[in-house]
Design a protein around this motif. Structure first.
Motif, PDB file in Angstrom:
ATOM      1  N   LEU A   1       0.614  -0.908   0.121  1.00 39.49           N
ATOM      2  CA  LEU A   1      -0.049   0.075  -0.176  1.00 39.49           C
ATOM      3  C   LEU A   1       1.138   1.394   0.000  1.00 39.49           C
ATOM      4  O   LEU A   1       1.315   1.721   1.112  1.00 39.49           O
TER       5      LEU A   1
ATOM      6  N   VAL B   1      -2.818   0.468  -4.308  1.00 38.88           N
ATOM      7  CA  VAL B   1      -2.561  -0.721  -4.307  1.00 38.88           C
ATOM      8  C   VAL B   1      -1.586  -1.124  -5.218  1.00 38.88           C
ATOM      9  O   VAL B   1      -2.523  -1.426  -6.072  1.00 38.88           O
TER      10      VAL B   1
ATOM     11  N   SER C   1      -2.269  -3.399 -10.438  1.00 40.35           N
ATOM     12  CA  SER C   1      -2.684  -2.549  -9.042  1.00 40.35           C
ATOM     13  C   SER C   1      -3.778  -1.152  -9.229  1.00 40.35           C
ATOM     14  O   SER C   1      -3.856  -0.925 -10.586  1.00 40.35           O
TER      15      SER C   1
END
Length: 417
Positions: free
Chosen positions: A65, A95, A279
Motif C-alpha cells: 500500500l 495498492v 495495481s
C-alpha cells in the motif's frame, strides 16, 4: 497402634533410601531437561523455522500500500501556446499486488535450502543431547570409580592401622624394633592422605554432575556400580552404524545438500523472473481519476557489475567445501573409532591381568602376614605386598572405568543417548 507406627517408620526409611539413589538414567534426563545448551539449540530450531517461513513467503502474493501527499505541487497547463504554472495540493493512494510466476527454480531452491537449515538445527540439537549424555555418563562413572576407590583406600588405611597396632604389640614383646612401628606409622599417614585425596576427587566429580543436572546431590549418594562393567557390541557392524547414524555425518550430508540448493539458486538468478503485477491507484491533483492495470512482466538482469557471477562461484565453492568437509569428518570418525576399538581390546586384557594380579597379591600378602608374625619376613616385604594389593584393586577400577568411557564414546558416535 505400635504396628502402624512401625509401618510408617519403615515407609519413611524406604522413601529416604530411594531418595538417595541416583540412577544414570535420572542423571541424564535431568541434565537434558536443565542444561542451557539444550535450550539454546531449541531456540535455534525456532530461528531456522522462521527462516524457512521467510523464504517460503516468496511463493505468496506480495501486496503493498502506498500513499503520497503534497501540500503544494506545481503543474503546467498550455493556454494559447503558452505554458502556465499552477500550484495546488495533490495526493494519491494506491495498492499493488506482485505475484511471482516463474523464476527458473530460484525460489524453490532457496526454500529447499531453508528447509535443510531447519533439519540441520534439529540434528544439532540431537548432537548436543548425545554429547551431554556422554559427559554425564563420564561424570557418573567417575563418581562410581571414586566411591569404590574411597572404599579401597579406607580398607587400606584400616589394614595399615592394624599393622601399626600389631607392630607396637610386637615391640613391647621384644619381637620387633621401633623401626618397624615407625615405618608402619608412616604408612598410616600416607594412607590417610591418599584417602583424603580420593574423597576430594569424589566431591569434585559430584559438584560437576550436580551443576550439569541443576540439582544438589546428597552426601550419602547411592550409585549404580554396575555401570562400569559393560561390554562392547559386535565390532562388525559398529563402523556401519556410526557412519549411518552419527549426527555430525548427518549434518555434513545435509550441509552438502544445502549448498547444492544454494548453487542452483545462484545459477537461476541469471535468468530473471516472470511476475504477475496488478495495481490500483486513486489520484487527486488538477483532476481526480483512478488508474489500474493488470499485466505480466519479465525482468532479466543484463549487467550488475559481475555480482551474480561472483555469487554463483561463491556458492559453487561452498558446495565443494561442504563435500570435502563431509569426507574429512568421515575420516576423523573412522580414525577415532579404530582407536577406541583397539583401546577396548587392550582394556579387556588389562582387566583380565589385573584380576589375576589381585588374586596373586592377596595370596602373597596372606603368606607374608603370617611370616611377619613369626619373624620370618620384614615390614618392608609386608608393606610391599599390601601396596601390590592396593595397586591391583585401583588398577582394576581404572581399567573398568577406561573401558567404560571408550564404550560410551562409541555409543555417542552412534548418536545414542
Amino acid at each position: 497402634m505400635l504396628k502402624q507406627s512401625v509401618w510408617i517408620v519403615t515407609l519413611l526409611a524406604a522413601t529416604s533410601l530411594s531418595a538417595q539413589m541416583l540412577t544414570l538414567k535420572i542423571a541424564i534426563d535431568r541434565t537434558l531437561a536443565h542444561h542451557p545448551d539444550v535450550k539454546t539449540f531449541m531456540l535455534r530450531i525456532q530461528q531456522a523455522e522462521q527462516g524457512y517461513n521467510a523464504a517460503y513467503a516468496d511463493y505468496l502474493p506480495q501486496i503493498d500500500l502506498s500513499a503520497t501527499y503534497a501540500p503544494t505541487q506545481t503543474f503546467t497547463l498550455p493556454a494559447n501556446g503558452v505554458f502556465h504554472a499552477v500550484d495546488k495540493e495533490a495526493w494519491n493512494v494506491g495498492v499493488m499486488l506482485h505475484q511471482k510466476v516463474w523464476d527458473f527454480a530460484k525460489t524453490s531452491s532457496l526454500v529447499e535450502a531453508s528447509k535443510i537449515d531447519e533439519d540441520i538445527s534439529k540434528l544439532s540439537l540431537e548432537e548436543v543431547r548425545a554429547l551431554l549424555a556422554y559427559k554425564v555418563k563420564s561424570l557418573y562413572e567417575l563418581l562410581v570409580v571414586q566411591k569404590e576407590a574411597i572404599a579401597v583406600r579406607q580398607k587400606d588405611l584400616e589394614s595399615k592401622r592394624a599393622f601399626y597396632a600389631q607392630s607396637k604389640a610386637l615391640v613391647k614383646q621384644g619381637l620387633k624394633t621401633h623401626a618397624d612401628a615407625s615405618r608402619f606409622l608412616s604408612s598410616v599417614y600416607v594412607a590417610e592422605n591418599n584417602l583424603a585425596i580420593a574423597k576430594a576427587s569424589f566431591e569434585k566429580a559430584k559438584v560437576s554432575l550436580s551443576l550439569y543436572m541443576g540439582t544438589p546431590l546428597q552426601n550419602d549418594l547411592k550409585l549404580q556400580s554396575g555401570t562400569l562393567k559393560k561390554h562392547m557390541a559386535s565390532v562388525k557392524t559398529i563402523e556401519r552404524e556410526v557412519m549411518a547414524n552419527n549426527y555430525r555425518m548427518q549434518m555434513d550430508r545435509r550441509t552438502v545438500d544445502k549448498n547444492k540448493a544454494l548453487h542452483r539458486a545462484s545459477e537461476a538468478a541469471h535468468f530473471g523472473s516472470v511476475d504477475l503485477v496488478a495495481s490500483y491507484t486513486r489520484f487527486d491533483t488538477l483532476n481526480s481519476y483512478n488508474s489500474d492495470y493488470v499485466g505480466v512482466s519479465y525482468n532479466i538482469p543484463l549487467y550488475h557489475g559481475g555480482r551474480l557471477t561472483a555469487q554463483e562461484q561463491q556458492a559453487k565453492i561452498g558446495y565443494q567445501i561442504a563435500q570435502e568437509q563431509r569426507a574429512s569428518t568421515a575420516l576423523a570418525l573412522k580414525e577415532e573409532l579404530s582407536g577406541l576399538i583397539i583401546d577396548i581390546r587392550r582394556y579387556d586384557k588389562t582387566i583380565k591381568a589385573k584380576k589375576e594380579q589381585l588374586v596373586s597379591a592377596q595370596k602373597t600378602r596372606q603368606v607374608l602376614e603370617a611370616r611377619y608374625k613369626e619373624g620370618l619376613s620384614t615390614y618392608i616385604e609386608l608393606l610391599d605386598s599390601t601396596t601390590l594389593v592396593l595397586n591391583a584393586k585401583l588398577g582394576l577400577l581404572e581399567a573398568y572405568y577406561s573401558r567404560s568411557l571408550a564404550i560410551d564414546r562409541i555409543e555417542y558416535l552412534k548418536g545414542k543417548i
